[in-house]
Design a protein around this motif. Sequence first.
Motif, mmCIF file in Angstrom:
data_model
loop_
_atom_site.group_PDB
_atom_site.id
_atom_site.type_symbol
_atom_site.label_atom_id
_atom_site.label_comp_id
_atom_site.label_asym_id
_atom_site.label_seq_id
_atom_site.Cartn_x
_atom_site.Cartn_y
_atom_site.Cartn_z
ATOM 1 N N TYR A 56 -71.343 38.464 21.078
ATOM 2 C CA TYR A 56 -71.254 37.648 19.913
ATOM 3 C C TYR A 56 -69.920 37.748 19.148
ATOM 4 O O TYR A 56 -69.289 39.039 19.160
ATOM 5 C CB TYR A 56 -72.282 38.219 18.782
ATOM 6 N N ALA A 325 -71.362 42.825 20.015
ATOM 7 C CA ALA A 325 -70.875 41.910 19.207
ATOM 8 C C ALA A 325 -69.464 42.317 18.494
ATOM 9 O O ALA A 325 -69.255 43.215 18.366
ATOM 10 C CB ALA A 325 -72.005 41.911 17.874
ATOM 11 N N ALA A 330 -70.181 42.130 12.259
ATOM 12 C CA ALA A 330 -71.148 41.808 13.583
ATOM 13 C C ALA A 330 -72.144 42.934 13.919
ATOM 14 O O ALA A 330 -71.608 44.059 13.946
ATOM 15 C CB ALA A 330 -70.253 41.601 14.636
ATOM 16 N N SER A 332 -74.353 44.705 17.053
ATOM 17 C CA SER A 332 -74.766 45.046 18.270
ATOM 18 C C SER A 332 -76.111 45.733 18.443
ATOM 19 O O SER A 332 -76.511 46.362 17.701
ATOM 20 C CB SER A 332 -73.738 45.811 18.963
#
Length: 458
Positions: A56, A325, A330, A332
């Motif tokens: 991501y 991510a 972000a 993860s």
Amino acid sequence: MSTLKVDLDLVQKYNVAGPRYTSYPPATKFTDALTWPQLAEKILENNKTERDLSLYFHIPFCETLCWFCGCTTVITLNHSQGQTYINYLEKEVAQMATLINRRRKAVQLHFGGGSPTFLAPDEIRRLGDIIHKYFTFSDDIEAGVEIDPRRLTRDHVVALREVGFNRASLGVQDFEPAVQQAVHRIQSREMTQQNIDWLREMGFASINLDLIYGLPHQTVESFNRTLDIVLGMQPDRLAVFSYAHVPWVKPAQKILEQKILPSPETKLQLLKNVIERLTEKNRYVYIGMDHFARPKDELVLAQQNKTLQRNFQGYSTRGNADIYAFGMSAISQIPEAYWQNEKELPQYYAALDAGRVPLTRGYVVSDEDKIRRDTIMRVMCDLGLDYAAMSQRLGINFASHFEREIESLAAFEADGLVGRSENGLEVTERGRLFIRNIAMCFDNTLAASGERKHSRTI
Ligand code: SF4
């Protein structure tokens, strides 16, 4: 499934605050107690498994702020910021990739934001090169990108395709001029259609449109006009979100308080109308949690086959992969832990400049969390639980482990939302709308949660 009828009394009864279960425990439980040495140990352990990867990338930039927005964004007209950001993403990817086994394949890629298409086409190509340099894609990778139709050019679509993207999600929200003006987001029907045409021409396999109900000036009548246009565009999937008014988190939303927000009754009517119209004549199947897909869509098939998954990117057929991510804020996810990056750009850049991982907070998942996570995810994806299968899967006696929780479903059963037997439970068609409430029965983190941390379930 035929037209789904919505009972507004039940909607009112079950409309409480609750997590969206893109993770379990929810992100509100993450703390700064997780240190990098602890996390590195978990990642190294995770690498022994050769599990699939889901990558991501958070691109936070938008040129203007939509006043309803709940995303983590950086609003700027300065496009040189995109280049700088990619330089830092490259540092982060290089740093993390040294820890990840090269034999692990990426089965899922997602660019979210903000607006990933804030980046110029050549910047998208450069970011794609960085990702391809460090990771190997599986042949059938599911690669999705969030698109702001107001900024997309044909060359963006060409660049995205070159990187390997094959799915797109377009923000629409509402086509009514009065609504668009009130939320500071002007986007014509023609512009959106042009985007869809380019994406189809370039071979994107799946197109999703995002709508929001509960915005200023919306009425059932006006939203029906938007739905007419949207249905004419024939998206493969639709996500219809309830507007979450959380001005204590997103102060810009206060602007909307000066506009005419729909009353709670109108909002419920909007929801009822959306679900009934989209599921009418089997046009779309209501997957659950705001998501609709065409009856032959792989999400629907995965739900029927009980292989559907749910993660930070929502429902997915590849959700069993570990999420790594990148970028500001972000998150993860590996089976043993969750971790989130620094949520502000200066701190994110500073950590990488200092050679540190931009970790800000996280969570180590306990064995009991894993049992509850799997149970909640199966309820949300399969719309039911087979106790024998769950016992085998989790290595416990499921019915006795969750005796109290199963008992607490009596009220849902009385309202016709679940059916219970000795062997399992099944969410009924009308129960799909209350899937968060049903999942909450298996959540043991809720007692201490503040009401304000989560949006309402409906
Ligand atoms: S384009 Fe999307 S992310 Fe950006 S401000 Fe608008 S809603 Fe938020």
